[in-house]
Scaffold this active site. Structure first.
Site, mmCIF file in Angstrom:
data_model
loop_
_atom_site.group_PDB
_atom_site.id
_atom_site.type_symbol
_atom_site.label_atom_id
_atom_site.label_comp_id
_atom_site.label_asym_id
_atom_site.label_seq_id
_atom_site.Cartn_x
_atom_site.Cartn_y
_atom_site.Cartn_z
ATOM 1 N N LYS A 1 0.908 -1.184 -0.138
ATOM 2 C CA LYS A 1 -0.112 0.002 0.091
ATOM 3 C C LYS A 1 0.938 1.307 0.109
ATOM 4 O O LYS A 1 1.963 1.278 0.182
ATOM 5 C CB LYS A 1 -1.040 -0.088 1.239
ATOM 6 C CG LYS A 1 -2.034 -1.185 1.077
ATOM 7 C CD LYS A 1 -2.970 -1.141 2.212
ATOM 8 C CE LYS A 1 -4.181 -2.201 2.053
ATOM 9 N NZ LYS A 1 -5.185 -2.012 3.018
ATOM 10 N N TYR B 1 -12.354 -1.590 -4.001
ATOM 11 C CA TYR B 1 -12.902 -1.862 -2.735
ATOM 12 C C TYR B 1 -14.518 -1.804 -2.605
ATOM 13 O O TYR B 1 -14.838 -1.445 -1.671
ATOM 14 C CB TYR B 1 -12.190 -0.806 -1.756
ATOM 15 C CG TYR B 1 -10.712 -1.540 -1.184
ATOM 16 C CD1 TYR B 1 -10.809 -2.598 -0.360
ATOM 17 C CD2 TYR B 1 -9.573 -0.792 -1.345
ATOM 18 C CE1 TYR B 1 -9.376 -3.012 0.031
ATOM 19 C CE2 TYR B 1 -8.221 -0.947 -0.943
ATOM 20 C CZ TYR B 1 -8.296 -2.230 -0.295
ATOM 21 O OH TYR B 1 -7.064 -2.552 0.243
ATOM 22 N N PHE C 1 -15.326 3.448 6.886
ATOM 23 C CA PHE C 1 -14.091 3.848 6.419
ATOM 24 C C PHE C 1 -13.826 3.823 5.126
ATOM 25 O O PHE C 1 -12.687 4.127 4.523
ATOM 26 C CB PHE C 1 -13.054 2.823 6.981
ATOM 27 C CG PHE C 1 -13.374 1.362 6.649
ATOM 28 C CD1 PHE C 1 -13.027 0.759 5.354
ATOM 29 C CD2 PHE C 1 -14.253 0.493 7.430
ATOM 30 C CE1 PHE C 1 -13.108 -0.556 5.258
ATOM 31 C CE2 PHE C 1 -14.431 -0.754 7.133
ATOM 32 C CZ PHE C 1 -13.924 -1.478 5.951
ATOM 33 N N ARG D 1 -2.068 -14.461 3.849
ATOM 34 C CA ARG D 1 -2.854 -13.983 5.135
ATOM 35 C C ARG D 1 -2.004 -14.157 6.529
ATOM 36 O O ARG D 1 -1.879 -13.007 7.246
ATOM 37 C CB ARG D 1 -4.205 -14.434 4.997
ATOM 38 C CG ARG D 1 -5.141 -14.019 3.977
ATOM 39 C CD ARG D 1 -5.774 -12.767 3.806
ATOM 40 N NE ARG D 1 -6.254 -12.240 4.907
ATOM 41 C CZ ARG D 1 -7.033 -10.931 4.991
ATOM 42 N NH1 ARG D 1 -6.908 -10.422 3.785
ATOM 43 N NH2 ARG D 1 -7.540 -10.579 6.033
ATOM 44 N N ARG E 1 1.948 -6.613 9.015
ATOM 45 C CA ARG E 1 1.127 -5.363 9.854
ATOM 46 C C ARG E 1 1.639 -5.214 11.220
ATOM 47 O O ARG E 1 1.858 -4.081 11.331
ATOM 48 C CB ARG E 1 0.040 -5.809 9.545
ATOM 49 C CG ARG E 1 -0.758 -5.569 8.073
ATOM 50 C CD ARG E 1 -1.990 -6.277 8.137
ATOM 51 N NE ARG E 1 -2.853 -5.904 6.881
ATOM 52 C CZ ARG E 1 -4.064 -6.370 6.359
ATOM 53 N NH1 ARG E 1 -4.527 -7.368 6.984
ATOM 54 N NH2 ARG E 1 -4.599 -5.923 5.492
ATOM 55 N N ASN F 1 -2.406 0.038 6.653
ATOM 56 C CA ASN F 1 -1.770 -1.173 7.350
ATOM 57 C C ASN F 1 -0.994 -1.822 6.444
ATOM 58 O O ASN F 1 -0.819 -3.222 6.461
ATOM 59 C CB ASN F 1 -3.139 -2.031 7.865
ATOM 60 C CG ASN F 1 -4.175 -2.439 6.598
ATOM 61 O OD1 ASN F 1 -3.968 -2.147 5.490
ATOM 62 N ND2 ASN F 1 -5.096 -3.160 6.999
ATOM 63 N N HIS G 1 -2.182 -5.512 1.357
ATOM 64 C CA HIS G 1 -3.714 -6.150 1.101
ATOM 65 C C HIS G 1 -3.316 -7.488 0.553
ATOM 66 O O HIS G 1 -2.288 -7.512 -0.144
ATOM 67 C CB HIS G 1 -4.067 -5.340 -0.211
ATOM 68 C CG HIS G 1 -5.427 -6.127 -0.829
ATOM 69 N ND1 HIS G 1 -6.786 -6.101 -0.028
ATOM 70 C CD2 HIS G 1 -5.557 -7.052 -1.555
ATOM 71 C CE1 HIS G 1 -7.650 -7.092 -0.778
ATOM 72 N NE2 HIS G 1 -6.910 -7.490 -1.686
ATOM 73 N N GLU H 1 -9.636 -10.259 -8.041
ATOM 74 C CA GLU H 1 -8.631 -9.306 -7.801
ATOM 75 C C GLU H 1 -7.444 -9.187 -8.913
ATOM 76 O O GLU H 1 -6.677 -8.178 -9.047
ATOM 77 C CB GLU H 1 -8.063 -9.262 -6.155
ATOM 78 C CG GLU H 1 -9.471 -8.811 -5.463
ATOM 79 C CD GLU H 1 -9.008 -8.991 -3.940
ATOM 80 O OE1 GLU H 1 -9.632 -8.735 -3.141
ATOM 81 O OE2 GLU H 1 -7.621 -9.511 -3.722
#
Ligand code: UDP
Ligand code: MG
Length: 142
Positions: free
Chosen positions: A11, A51, A59, A87, A104, A114, A117, A128
């Site tokens: 990010k 998103y 948010f 993950r 993270r 964070n 993704h 995605e």
């Protein structure tokens, strides 16, 4: 277990802080292969579409603003059980709950900012990956 592909995004905050190499090293040391990679500066329309599932969440606007503030790195990772392994490497969405040693846990500054993704299931991974890459971009025969 099956060989899977998953979308990873480094990010904006992490790219801005020169963390690309450190984060990619985590994927490589875990044994996940990078089969596509590209830097992108998302428009608000693109970030909003990516998103889309979160559009009604409180948010959403902050997330879209964050994701468009500077470039991101988009990656496709491949390996056995790649979705869950990525993950695990990422850690919890909220960095205050992410364990030390996760990406993270070590680098994120807030729940929005964070660091990374990662796709959460085979169906979302396919959608995605297709959002950013064509089939010809995926170079897994090595
Ligand atoms: N997010 C946020 N506030 C929240 C929850 C999520 O800003 O309360 C952001 C955060 O950047 C997160 C993204 O929205 O990574 C997508 O949320 P999701 O629940 O899908 O978390 P993830 O799959 O990224 O762990
Ligand atoms: Mg998610």
């Amino acid at each position: 277990m099956a060989v899977e592909r998953t979308l990873s995004i480094i990010k904006p905050g992490a790219v801005a802080k020169n963390l690309i190499g450190k984060i990619i090293t985590r994927f490589e040391e875990e044994g996940l292969r990078i089969i596509a990679a590209r830097m992108v500066h998302l428009t608000p329309e693109q970030a909003g579409a990516f998103y889309e599932v979160h559009r009604e969440r409180p948010f959403y606007a902050e997330l879209v603003k964050y994701m468009t503030e500077s470039p991101i790195i988009t990656l496709v990772l491949e390996g056995e059980n790649a979705i869950a392994r990525n993950r695990q490497l990422m850690g919890a969405t909220d960095p205050s709950k992410a364990l030390p040693g996760t990406i993270r846990g070590d680098f994120a500054v807030s729940v929005t900012r964070n660091t990374v993704h990662g796709s959460d299931a085979p169906e979302t991974a396919a959608t995605e990956i297709a959002f950013f890459f064509s089939q010809a971009d995926l170079i897994s025969a090595r």
